[in-house]
Write a protein that holds these residues in place. Structure first.
Motif, PDB file in Angstrom:
ATOM      1  N   LEU B  71       0.657  -1.166   0.420  1.00  0.00           N
ATOM      2  CA  LEU B  71      -0.217  -0.079  -0.301  1.00  0.00           C
ATOM      3  C   LEU B  71       0.464   1.109   0.610  1.00  0.00           C
ATOM      4  CD1 LEU B  71      -3.214  -0.309   2.850  1.00  0.00           C
ATOM      5  CD2 LEU B  71      -3.020  -0.162   0.044  1.00  0.00           C
ATOM      6  N   THR B  72       1.872   0.989   0.896  1.00  0.00           N
ATOM      7  CA  THR B  72       2.496   2.275   0.940  1.00  0.00           C
ATOM      8  C   THR B  72       3.670   2.548  -0.296  1.00  0.00           C
ATOM      9  OG1 THR B  72       4.605   1.507   1.672  1.00  0.00           O
ATOM     10  CG2 THR B  72       3.660   1.797   3.345  1.00  0.00           C
ATOM     11  N   ASP B  73       3.577   1.678  -1.290  1.00  0.00           N
ATOM     12  CA  ASP B  73       4.114   1.877  -2.663  1.00  0.00           C
ATOM     13  C   ASP B  73       2.751   3.079  -3.332  1.00  0.00           C
ATOM     14  OD1 ASP B  73       6.024   0.304  -3.092  1.00  0.00           O
ATOM     15  OD2 ASP B  73       4.547  -1.452  -4.277  1.00  0.00           O
ATOM     16  N   ARG B  74       1.892   3.105  -3.239  1.00  0.00           N
ATOM     17  CA  ARG B  74       0.706   3.830  -3.887  1.00  0.00           C
ATOM     18  C   ARG B  74       0.528   5.299  -3.202  1.00  0.00           C
ATOM     19  NH1 ARG B  74       0.887  -1.486  -4.719  1.00  0.00           N
ATOM     20  NH2 ARG B  74      -0.387  -2.089  -6.313  1.00  0.00           N
ATOM     21  N   MET B  75       1.340   5.573  -2.023  1.00  0.00           N
ATOM     22  CA  MET B  75       0.799   7.428  -1.639  1.00  0.00           C
ATOM     23  C   MET B  75       2.408   8.196  -2.406  1.00  0.00           C
ATOM     24  SD  MET B  75       1.535   6.875   2.729  1.00  0.00           S
ATOM     25  CE  MET B  75       3.609   6.856   2.525  1.00  0.00           C
ATOM     26  N   ASP B  76       3.526   8.032  -2.188  1.00  0.00           N
ATOM     27  CA  ASP B  76       3.887   8.635  -3.385  1.00  0.00           C
ATOM     28  C   ASP B  76       5.149   7.860  -3.954  1.00  0.00           C
ATOM     29  OD1 ASP B  76       6.008  10.233  -4.170  1.00  0.00           O
ATOM     30  OD2 ASP B  76       7.083  11.212  -2.174  1.00  0.00           O
ATOM     31  N   TYR B  77       4.105   7.708  -5.703  1.00  0.00           N
ATOM     32  CA  TYR B  77       4.328   6.641  -5.974  1.00  0.00           C
ATOM     33  C   TYR B  77       6.144   6.674  -6.801  1.00  0.00           C
ATOM     34  CZ  TYR B  77       2.149  10.027  -9.285  1.00  0.00           C
ATOM     35  OH  TYR B  77       1.857  11.121  -9.470  1.00  0.00           O
ATOM     36  N   LEU B  78       6.604   7.625  -6.679  1.00  0.00           N
ATOM     37  CA  LEU B  78       7.372   8.335  -7.273  1.00  0.00           C
ATOM     38  C   LEU B  78       8.199   7.307  -7.073  1.00  0.00           C
ATOM     39  CD1 LEU B  78       7.227  11.503  -9.575  1.00  0.00           C
ATOM     40  CD2 LEU B  78       7.023   9.388  -9.876  1.00  0.00           C
ATOM     41  N   SER B  79       7.758   7.583  -5.783  1.00  0.00           N
ATOM     42  CA  SER B  79       9.551   7.149  -4.376  1.00  0.00           C
ATOM     43  C   SER B  79       9.032   6.158  -3.520  1.00  0.00           C
ATOM     44  CB  SER B  79      10.444   8.119  -3.481  1.00  0.00           C
ATOM     45  OG  SER B  79       9.476   9.502  -2.881  1.00  0.00           O
ATOM     46  N   ALA B  80       8.886   4.501  -4.517  1.00  0.00           N
ATOM     47  CA  ALA B  80       7.957   4.151  -3.951  1.00  0.00           C
ATOM     48  C   ALA B  80       8.824   3.073  -2.791  1.00  0.00           C
ATOM     49  CB  ALA B  80       7.128   3.039  -5.037  1.00  0.00           C
ATOM     50  N   HIS B  81      10.130   3.723  -3.162  1.00  0.00           N
ATOM     51  CA  HIS B  81      11.168   2.176  -2.842  1.00  0.00           C
ATOM     52  C   HIS B  81      11.443   2.624  -1.082  1.00  0.00           C
ATOM     53  CE1 HIS B  81      15.162   0.686  -1.087  1.00  0.00           C
ATOM     54  NE2 HIS B  81      14.461  -0.804  -1.211  1.00  0.00           N
ATOM     55  N   THR B  82      11.389   4.105  -0.677  1.00  0.00           N
ATOM     56  CA  THR B  82      11.711   5.144   0.248  1.00  0.00           C
ATOM     57  C   THR B  82      10.491   4.575   1.180  1.00  0.00           C
ATOM     58  OG1 THR B  82      12.570   6.657  -1.620  1.00  0.00           O
ATOM     59  CG2 THR B  82      12.892   6.838   1.101  1.00  0.00           C
ATOM     60  N   ASN B  83       9.057   4.344   0.600  1.00  0.00           N
ATOM     61  CA  ASN B  83       8.010   4.940   1.281  1.00  0.00           C
ATOM     62  C   ASN B  83       8.027   3.264   2.195  1.00  0.00           C
ATOM     63  OD1 ASN B  83       7.763   7.078   0.840  1.00  0.00           O
ATOM     64  ND2 ASN B  83       5.674   6.321  -0.416  1.00  0.00           N
ATOM     65  N   ASN B  84       8.515   2.099   1.020  1.00  0.00           N
ATOM     66  CA  ASN B  84       8.348   0.595   2.004  1.00  0.00           C
ATOM     67  C   ASN B  84       9.655   0.271   2.550  1.00  0.00           C
ATOM     68  OD1 ASN B  84       6.711   0.229  -0.235  1.00  0.00           O
ATOM     69  ND2 ASN B  84       8.225  -1.269  -1.840  1.00  0.00           N
ATOM     70  N   GLU B  85      10.561   0.989   2.577  1.00  0.00           N
ATOM     71  CA  GLU B  85      11.842   0.806   3.469  1.00  0.00           C
ATOM     72  C   GLU B  85      11.208   1.850   4.397  1.00  0.00           C
ATOM     73  OE1 GLU B  85      15.083   3.149   2.084  1.00  0.00           O
ATOM     74  OE2 GLU B  85      16.589   2.259   3.241  1.00  0.00           O
ATOM     75  N   ALA B  86      10.677   2.953   4.853  1.00  0.00           N
ATOM     76  CA  ALA B  86      10.115   3.719   6.359  1.00  0.00           C
ATOM     77  C   ALA B  86       9.506   2.602   6.874  1.00  0.00           C
ATOM     78  CB  ALA B  86       9.386   5.014   5.568  1.00  0.00           C
ATOM     79  N   VAL B  87       9.061   1.976   6.503  1.00  0.00           N
ATOM     80  CA  VAL B  87       7.764   0.771   7.349  1.00  0.00           C
ATOM     81  C   VAL B  87       8.656  -0.204   7.742  1.00  0.00           C
ATOM     82  CG1 VAL B  87       5.096  -0.573   7.227  1.00  0.00           C
ATOM     83  CG2 VAL B  87       5.599   1.262   6.057  1.00  0.00           C
ATOM     84  N   CYS B  88       9.270  -1.224   6.397  1.00  0.00           N
ATOM     85  CA  CYS B  88      10.660  -2.059   7.180  1.00  0.00           C
ATOM     86  C   CYS B  88      11.045  -1.221   7.841  1.00  0.00           C
ATOM     87  CB  CYS B  88      10.937  -2.664   5.453  1.00  0.00           C
ATOM     88  SG  CYS B  88       9.763  -3.087   5.051  1.00  0.00           S
ATOM     89  N   LEU B  89      11.780  -0.187   8.710  1.00  0.00           N
ATOM     90  CA  LEU B  89      12.469   0.276   8.476  1.00  0.00           C
ATOM     91  C   LEU B  89      12.001   0.486  10.166  1.00  0.00           C
ATOM     92  CD1 LEU B  89      14.904   2.521   6.789  1.00  0.00           C
ATOM     93  CD2 LEU B  89      15.623   0.596   8.059  1.00  0.00           C
ATOM     94  N   CYS B  90      10.639   0.902  10.696  1.00  0.00           N
ATOM     95  CA  CYS B  90      10.232   0.715  11.445  1.00  0.00           C
ATOM     96  C   CYS B  90       9.878  -0.581  12.293  1.00  0.00           C
ATOM     97  CB  CYS B  90       8.777   1.565  11.320  1.00  0.00           C
ATOM     98  SG  CYS B  90       7.984   1.842  13.224  1.00  0.00           S
ATOM     99  N   VAL B  91       9.666  -1.341  11.289  1.00  0.00           N
ATOM    100  CA  VAL B  91       9.080  -2.471  11.980  1.00  0.00           C
ATOM    101  C   VAL B  91      10.548  -3.117  12.401  1.00  0.00           C
ATOM    102  CG1 VAL B  91       8.101  -4.992  11.778  1.00  0.00           C
ATOM    103  CG2 VAL B  91       6.873  -2.745  10.240  1.00  0.00           C
ATOM    104  N   GLU B  92      11.124  -3.048  11.641  1.00  0.00           N
ATOM    105  CA  GLU B  92      13.045  -3.646  12.700  1.00  0.00           C
ATOM    106  C   GLU B  92      13.316  -3.194  13.551  1.00  0.00           C
ATOM    107  OE1 GLU B  92      14.758  -3.146   8.781  1.00  0.00           O
ATOM    108  OE2 GLU B  92      13.780  -4.320   7.529  1.00  0.00           O
ATOM    109  N   LYS B  93      12.355  -1.825  13.482  1.00  0.00           N
ATOM    110  CA  LYS B  93      13.486  -0.936  14.789  1.00  0.00           C
ATOM    111  C   LYS B  93      12.300  -1.311  16.200  1.00  0.00           C
ATOM    112  CE  LYS B  93      12.718   3.892  15.597  1.00  0.00           C
ATOM    113  NZ  LYS B  93      12.749   5.236  15.611  1.00  0.00           N
ATOM    114  N   ALA B  94      10.826  -1.812  15.972  1.00  0.00           N
ATOM    115  CA  ALA B  94       9.946  -2.237  17.103  1.00  0.00           C
ATOM    116  C   ALA B  94      10.434  -3.667  17.033  1.00  0.00           C
ATOM    117  CB  ALA B  94       8.678  -2.335  15.954  1.00  0.00           C
ATOM    118  N   LEU B  95      10.982  -4.329  16.280  1.00  0.00           N
ATOM    119  CA  LEU B  95      11.344  -6.401  16.716  1.00  0.00           C
ATOM    120  C   LEU B  95      12.777  -6.230  16.959  1.00  0.00           C
ATOM    121  CD1 LEU B  95       9.990  -7.350  13.807  1.00  0.00           C
ATOM    122  CD2 LEU B  95       9.158  -7.926  15.724  1.00  0.00           C
ATOM    123  N   GLY B  96      13.810  -4.444  16.833  1.00  0.00           N
ATOM    124  CA  GLY B  96      15.227  -5.070  17.233  1.00  0.00           C
ATOM    125  C   GLY B  96      15.982  -6.148  16.563  1.00  0.00           C
TER     126      GLY B  96
END
Lengths: 164, 374, 365
Positions: B71-96
């Protein structure tokens, strides 16, 4: 006098900057080799130099590869259905009685709704038996919406041996 | 609606209202400006948003963390990868979890490629906003090469969905590095052409210099980020200040301009393209061997709490805020999208400039409308 | 009754033959009527063909500049694409705008078209192909071609659309100011030519084109004429009246179908007219390229028919104007006026004095 010199130099520097841009477009005008357009229906066939080939990872649509003996690898476990964010996939399974008399779940229909798919690749990635894959097909246009609801397993296909 | 307009327009001063958008060639999407004009001079401007609101934040509350990515791809579709990465980094941070080095490098490279592709598209659409239509095709021509790299590795050209919490969907394609090097070699030759056709052009200079000046105070108080804010002298590059992925291993300059007019915003982005290529050159040969994903459980449950992660998308700071109640779905998901904040300054920037300047200013803010509405 | 001799290098014998034979068959009144009808139909055909071809040419030229192929589906190399477009426009619905001034709304495209026709009458296409040869041809062209803006203003006003209105007002300001530059740069050449009659101007260039004869001031005048002429035709980088990215389509936003096509065609014919005036006044019109002293070279040049020379020169200038359009970003309205009043006009005035000086002292070639 100073302002007059600036006035004149402004004109010349302005014209020079415009000519710089015109040189770029002029150069491309006279170099037809720089044309990047690919003509779509023609480049599908082998006639032209630039043949249209999709990259092998291209996410065209989800398919279920079958072997020559019409066997697939799907065990109807339903993981792809669970993982799909859009409800694109529906796995309908039947209970068969196997050779050893035990009840065994088998795939009846693997329904894939292409119109709802957002190509996130979660189904392909999570499938434990690697039953699903992406094809490089990209021409999905059809006249009837119903044609976008696809049944991935071929009629009469069975589970490949050795896959639980 | 009518009340809003009547509060803005000063009929005595012969002001009148025009609607720019939602269907207008220069709003780059379904954004609507209600502009009150006096002759050609913009007196005030009200952005109206929500024409492409899809409720992505709400939809996220019913999806697992792996599913949120697409879904995050579809927000800022021109920087789709950055959006994906933001969510992933947040989840990874939460999980440690610490993701493998290889993943970090690949993510950074893709980040910069995304930034390049996004800035290229911005450049060509900015050129078209100013009326130079040829820019559009030169930009798209070069962007196509990046999209090919994406397609070969990620399987998609725009909506990549290549990240997954814990790593990447699959490993990079064997051609990945070779293609990037080819691209950099190619694009280093093409970028001066961009300068020749638009940057140095006297018309472009006159149309952008001293137009829509964004002061440093305004940039900070309105929460402007990205190249837009850096053109006003606000050092806000998340890559530099809160390095994530492999940005701490790359040597690059934070582009800072001080004047904050349209031309400096333009120049900031042009310079960022050079910097992006520098980062790519440093990283592309040094991708370490290793796994392309960390060991993850099939069902991710974040521990109870609130988590925030910011990344630098092509348009500014993208923040992801997750409230978790310990379930496999987030309790609340909030995206701090850069475009939404950048849009807010429009009224201040455009007042007392002409319509043509309004178009140039909104082009220089580089708005992506689906990111505003989400 | 004369014998008819069709000579491609001198069509005046042909036109003369048509004239004489018509007068011998009919009464003078009807002969004149027939001539008018023949010329009108010929012009109409020429107009349509040139208009359609220019639209095609523009699309091809811009495509090549942008690394594209351009139209390539309808006919060989997309050659009949514009005909297909025209058929489509003919069949489209004419949208009637509520609360628009309907009479003016429908009148506007015709004004633009009629002005075009009137201007074309005075252009010498080839030796002997020249509808009216005024002794004040240059003045006539300048006077008539600037009347097209009335159509644009009416279109913008009657559409009852604010975007159209802004576009029309911009166009008005633009053409009023750039008309000066067009006029002055042509006057510079009239000083050199010593005549305002277009046929005399062309004949005067049989030895050497005026742009070479008048060297520095002529070249300056030519550049100014190109810039101002581009502005007068509302083409990029001066397309403020249309300003696609600002005003969506400017003054013809509300037009559809054939009335839109009229505006569209008129824009291209305007470009053609400006280019042919430039070709006539600066590059010698249908006169072949001659270098005095090189008889062999001149004979080879003479071998090319005058009409081809004329069309060739015109298209080269049109190509330059297209090159402008597809390279530069658009100007803002105040810059547009700054360019005219602060740069082009003073330079032009100095240029006229310079040209007068050169003509007086006999420093030209």
């Amino acid at each position: 006098m100073k302002s007059f010199i600036k006035y004149i130099s402004d004109i010349f520097s302005g014209v020079a900057s415009l000519l710089k841009g015109m040189r770029v477009t002029g150069k491309y005008f006279f170099s037809p080799r720089a044309i990047v357009t690919q003509q779509y229906p023609e480049n599908r066939h082998k006639k032209g130099k630039k043949k249209l080939e999709m990259f092998d990872r291209f996410k065209g649509e989800v398919i279920m590869p079958h072997s020559e003996n019409n066997q697939h690898k799907c065990t109807a476990c339903g993981i792809c259905e669970n993982n799909c964010p859009n409800g694109t996939i529906e796995v309908i399974s039947v209970m068969n009685i196997g050779e050893d008399g035990k009840k065994k779940r088998a795939l009846d229909k693997h329904i894939y709704r292409l119109s709802m798919c957002s190509f996130c690749a979660l189904c392909v990635k999570t499938c434990p038996s690697k039953a699903l894959a992406f094809s490089q097909e990209f021409e999905h246009a059809v006249f009837d919406r119903k044609k976008l609801i696809k049944i991935l397993n071929k009629p009469g296909s069975t589970l490949m041996k050795g896959i639980e | 609606m009518s009340e809003e307009i009547s509060s803005v327009v000063d009929i005595d001063q012969q002001e009148y209202i025009i609607n720019i958008g939602p269907q207008h060639p220069s709003t780059h999407g379904v954004l609507r400006f209600v502009v009150s004009l006096q002759g050609e001079v913009v007196k005030s401007l009200q952005p109206h948003i929500g024409y492409i609101h899809r409720g992505i934040e709400k939809m996220c509350e019913n999806l697992t963390y792996q599913q949120i990515i697409h879904l995050t791809d579809r927000m800022d579709y021109l920087s789709a990868h950055t959006n994906n990465e933001a969510v992933c980094l947040c989840v990874e941070k939460a999980l440690g979890i610490e993701v493998p080095e290889r993943v970090k490098y690949i993510r950074t490279i893709l980040d910069e490629l995304t930034r390049l592709a996004s800035h290229q598209l911005w450049w060509c659409s900015f050129g078209m906003d100013l009326g130079g239509q040829t820019c559009y095709f030169y930009g798209l021509r070069d962007r196509e090469k990046i999209l090919d790299i994406f397609e070969e590795t990620c399987g998609a050209r725009l909506l990549l969905s290549y990240n997954t919490p814990g790593g990447l969907m699959w490993d990079i394609h064997p051609n990945f590095q070779k293609r990037i090097k080819e691209f950099i070699k190619y694009f280093r030759k093409k970028l001066p052409e961009y300068d020749a056709i638009l940057t140095g052009n006297v018309i472009m200079h006159q149309r952008t210099e001293d137009i829509g000046i964004l002061s440093l105070e305004d940039a900070i108080s309105y929460g402007i980020t990205g190249p837009t804010a850096r053109a006003s002298g606000f050092s806000c590059d998340v890559r530099k200040r809160y390095p994530y992925s492999a940005y701490d291993k790359a040597d690059f300059k934070e582009i800072i301009y001080t004047k904050g007019d349209t031309f400096h915003r333009y120049q900031a982005r042009m310079d960022e393209m050079w910097e992006s290529m520098k980062i790519l050159e440093q990283l592309v040969d040094n991708i370490p061997e290793g796994d392309f994903t960390a060991k993850m459980k099939p069902v991710i449950k974040l521990p109870e709490g609130e988590y925030y992660q910011r990344v630098e998308s092509a348009r500014g700071e993208l923040g992801v805020f997750i409230v978790s109640k310990g379930e496999k779905y987030p309790y609340r998901m909030k995206f701090r999208s850069p475009n939404f904040c950048n849009l807010a300054i429009m009224n201040k920037l455009t007042s007392n400039f002409k319509i043509a300047d309004l178009i140039a200013i909104s082009g220089s803010l580089d708005l992506v409308i689906p990111d505003i509405d989400r | 009754m004369q014998d008819f001799k069709f000579n491609i290098y001198d069509l005046s014998s042909f036109t003369h033959w048509v004239d004489v034979s018509l007068y011998s068959y009919c009464t003078p009144f009807w002969a004149m009527m027939w001539e008018m009808i023949i010329i009108g139909v010929a012009m109409l055909l020429f107009y349509a063909v040139i208009g359609l071809f220019l639209v095609y040419a523009e699309r091809k030229v811009c495509a090549f500049m942008q690394n594209r192929i351009g139209p390539n589906r309808v006919g060989p190399y997309g050659f009949i694409q514009t005909v297909a477009d025209l058929v489509k426009l003919l069949m489209k619905e004419l949208v009637i705008i509520r609360k628009s001034d309907k009479f003016l709304f429908y009148l506007a495209p015709f004004i633009v078209i009629i002005v075009n026709f009137m201007t074309m009458a005075a252009i010498p296409f080839a030796k002997g192909i020249h509808a009216i040869d005024f002794n004040i041809g240059v003045l006539y062209i300048m006077a008539i071609s600037s009347m097209g803006v009335i159509g644009v203003l009416i279109a913008g006003w009657s559409s009852n659309n604010k975007f159209s209105m802004i576009g029309a007002m911009r166009s008005g300001a633009q053409i009023v100011s750039y008309e000066l530059s067009v006029g002055f740069s042509l006057i510079t050449m009239c000083v050199l030519a010593g005549s305002m009659q277009l046929s005399t101007i062309v004949e005067g260039q049989s030895e050497c084109w005026y742009i070479f004869q008048g060297h520095i001031p002529a070249i300056i005048a030519f550049v100014i004429f190109l810039i101002a002429g581009t502005a007068e035709t509302n083409r990029g980088p001066f397309d403020l009246a249309e300003a696609e990215s600002e005003l969506t389509a400017g003054y013809h936003t509300e037009y559809s179908g054939i009335s839109f096509a009229f505006f569209y065609l008129a824009e291209y014919i305007n470009m053609f007219i400006i280019a042919s005036i430039a070709a006539t006044v600066f590059w010698g019109g249908w006169m072949p390229f001659h270098i005095s002293g090189l008889a062999g070279f001149n004979n080879i040049m003479d071998f090319i028919p005058p009409f081809i020379w004329y069309i060739g020169k015109t298209f080269v200038i049109i190509w330059i104007m297209m090159w402008f359009k597809w390279t530069f970003p658009r100007l803002r309205i105040d810059q547009l006026l700054t360019l005219e009043w602060k740069y082009l006009l003073p330079i032009n005035l100095v240029n006229i004095i310079l040209m007068a000086l050169i003509v007086l002292m006999g420093w030209h070639f």
